[in-house]
Every structure is written in structure tokens, then in C-alpha cells.
Design an enzyme around this catalytic site. Sequence first.
Site, mmCIF file in Angstrom:
data_model
loop_
_atom_site.group_PDB
_atom_site.id
_atom_site.type_symbol
_atom_site.label_atom_id
_atom_site.label_comp_id
_atom_site.label_asym_id
_atom_site.label_seq_id
_atom_site.Cartn_x
_atom_site.Cartn_y
_atom_site.Cartn_z
ATOM 1 N N ASP A 199 33.515 49.473 13.027
ATOM 2 C CA ASP A 199 31.518 49.469 13.343
ATOM 3 C C ASP A 199 32.224 47.574 13.328
ATOM 4 O O ASP A 199 30.623 47.373 13.927
ATOM 5 C CB ASP A 199 31.033 50.202 12.413
ATOM 6 C CG ASP A 199 31.141 49.668 10.707
ATOM 7 O OD1 ASP A 199 31.938 49.504 10.290
ATOM 8 O OD2 ASP A 199 30.161 50.712 10.429
ATOM 9 N N SER A 200 32.734 47.078 12.638
ATOM 10 C CA SER A 200 32.772 45.866 12.866
ATOM 11 C C SER A 200 33.165 45.291 14.076
ATOM 12 O O SER A 200 32.675 43.836 14.295
ATOM 13 C CB SER A 200 33.851 44.837 12.034
ATOM 14 O OG SER A 200 35.688 45.826 12.098
ATOM 15 N N ASP A 206 35.836 55.309 13.386
ATOM 16 C CA ASP A 206 34.502 54.711 11.991
ATOM 17 C C ASP A 206 33.694 55.235 12.668
ATOM 18 O O ASP A 206 32.675 55.009 13.249
ATOM 19 C CB ASP A 206 34.760 53.125 11.845
ATOM 20 C CG ASP A 206 34.311 52.726 10.614
ATOM 21 O OD1 ASP A 206 34.274 52.917 10.187
ATOM 22 O OD2 ASP A 206 34.328 51.676 10.773
ATOM 23 N N LYS A 261 37.152 57.780 9.696
ATOM 24 C CA LYS A 261 36.277 57.546 8.386
ATOM 25 C C LYS A 261 34.749 57.333 8.928
ATOM 26 O O LYS A 261 33.621 57.009 9.499
ATOM 27 C CB LYS A 261 36.615 55.569 8.414
ATOM 28 C CG LYS A 261 36.759 55.613 6.734
ATOM 29 C CD LYS A 261 37.308 53.606 7.208
ATOM 30 C CE LYS A 261 36.267 52.394 7.877
ATOM 31 N NZ LYS A 261 34.999 52.519 7.013
ATOM 32 N N GLU A 317 31.455 56.118 4.640
ATOM 33 C CA GLU A 317 31.502 55.429 3.952
ATOM 34 C C GLU A 317 30.413 56.045 2.586
ATOM 35 O O GLU A 317 29.934 57.602 2.984
ATOM 36 C CB GLU A 317 29.831 53.961 3.816
ATOM 37 C CG GLU A 317 31.423 53.125 4.978
ATOM 38 C CD GLU A 317 30.620 51.978 5.607
ATOM 39 O OE1 GLU A 317 29.494 51.391 4.794
ATOM 40 O OE2 GLU A 317 30.889 50.881 6.816
ATOM 41 N N GLU A 372 36.893 48.295 -0.628
ATOM 42 C CA GLU A 372 36.381 47.067 -0.073
ATOM 43 C C GLU A 372 35.767 46.560 -1.492
ATOM 44 O O GLU A 372 34.958 47.416 -2.161
ATOM 45 C CB GLU A 372 35.295 47.486 0.967
ATOM 46 C CG GLU A 372 34.802 45.777 1.905
ATOM 47 C CD GLU A 372 34.668 46.570 2.870
ATOM 48 O OE1 GLU A 372 33.623 45.150 3.332
ATOM 49 O OE2 GLU A 372 34.409 46.706 3.570
#
Length: 280
Positions: A45-46, A84, A113, A115, A182
Site C-alpha cells: 500500500d506504499s 497488502d 498481509k 497490519e 517495522e
Amino acid sequence: MAHISVKQILQKKITGEKIVMLTAYDYPLAALLDESGIDIILVGDSLANVVLGLEFTNQVGMTEMIHHAKAVGRAVRRAMLEGDMPYGSYKTAALAVKNAKRFVTEAVCGAVKIEWFPGCEKVASAIGKAKIPVMGHVGLTPQRASELGGLKLQGKEAQAAGAIIRQAKLLEKAGCFSIVLECIPAQVAAMITKNLRIPTIGIGAGANCDGQVLVTYDLLGLFTRFHPKFVKQYVNLSDEIKKAVGQFFSEVKTGKFPDAEHSFSMDPQELKKVKVGGHT
């Protein structure tokens, strides 16, 4: 050629072979990464920051992520392809499973993935029960950076470090096959790595993780808006691109490009038959 499997990723934890993971958002970059032997390609999602020019990762949703994941999926032949899950796409177990299935069915991803957030382990478990491999993510979780005081180091104090360790253990118990760590102290990352049976993938978490990930645009010097401390820039493609574009600009302005080598010509006899009005 078969994609790298979860079993193969887990095996690397046992053998001690480091796992290499990078991000991709389009077909040509994904193809280059895949040909380079990368283990995991993450459609991160960057995308929000480095491709779409947005300020925060939580400004992209499933529409953008699936669009780019499909492009990447067309290129990847051997790496594990991972999607993501964007902000808001996994706030409940049912919604998470629905959206995770989209990554698998529409973009041929082999994993997703998510978070960390409170209750995250239940969501991870639900996705896993739907037969979709899940990678967790603890420490600095950019989608919720505003709740963490910004994009900065997490787990500096003992209490905060302990919370991150507990989160990692909960995600392992929930069935995650690996976890991104991270922006946490290297010592904390080493403790987590040693105490988990599943691999850890570090980004700003020191050298003792089982693997490493970077945003590819950072590594290549293609994103210059900000430069995190943990990023090593291996080449500055921004300068190379500017140089090439500058040369093109100059050659067009001076009439040097295109030359005969880069133009097409017509048989002289056929050319004689062509009239200005377009009729022969």
C-alpha cells in the site's frame, strides 16, 4: 514454473537462508524483480506514496490495490506474490475474508498481509481458515501511524517493546506464516525472531530478522520526497532518468532526433505515386 510456497518460506527459517522481499506496483518492475530471484513480491500500500503521490498509505483502498496487483500478477512467475490489505479492508473477519479472496481470485496472489490492530489476531485466523496464507505486520504500522505518534521508531521503552512482542506471538498463534517487523529496535526484533517459529521480515529492524524488505522505489532512488533512516539507496535512478530526458529534450529542440536510423522510409517508386491530396 511454480511460485515459491509458504512451505518454502517456512523452511528458510529452519535452514537460516535469508528471505528477500521487495515491493512492486506494475508489470515491468515486477518482471525485473521476479527475474532477479526475489523470494516475495509485495504489492504494497506504499503504492499511495511512491506511485499515486498521496501522503498516507491509508488513502488507497481495494480498487487501487486490486488494479495494481493484477498488473503485477501478470509478470510474476516464480516469487510468492502477496497483496497488502489496505486500510479499512479487514476491520471485521467477514470483510477481511471477502477482500483477501479478491486478491487471490482477481490478482492471483498467493498470500495477503495485514497490519496489527487490536483484535487483529481474530481477523488473521479467519483469513487463514479460508485457506489464504497471511503475513502479519507489527511495530510501526503506517496505516495507523497517526495513532502511534507518526512515522517513527516504535518499542523504545520496555512496556512498548513488550506489547510488540505479545502482538507478534498472537499473530503466530493465529496462523500467520511470517511477520513484518517495522521500525523497532534491533534488539527487540532479535528477541522476537528468536522466540517465533515463523520467519520475521525486517524493515528498519536490524540484521537479526529472518529476512528483509524495502520499498523498491526507495532502493532505486525513484522516490525522493522523504528518505527513512533505514533505507539504503543502491542506485539513484532519478538522476539517470533526468539525464536521459534532458538529452531527449535537447535533441528534439535541435532537430537531432529523430534521425534516419529512427525513421521509416518509403520505396521511391511508390512515393512517386502518392499525391498530396491522398489519392494515387
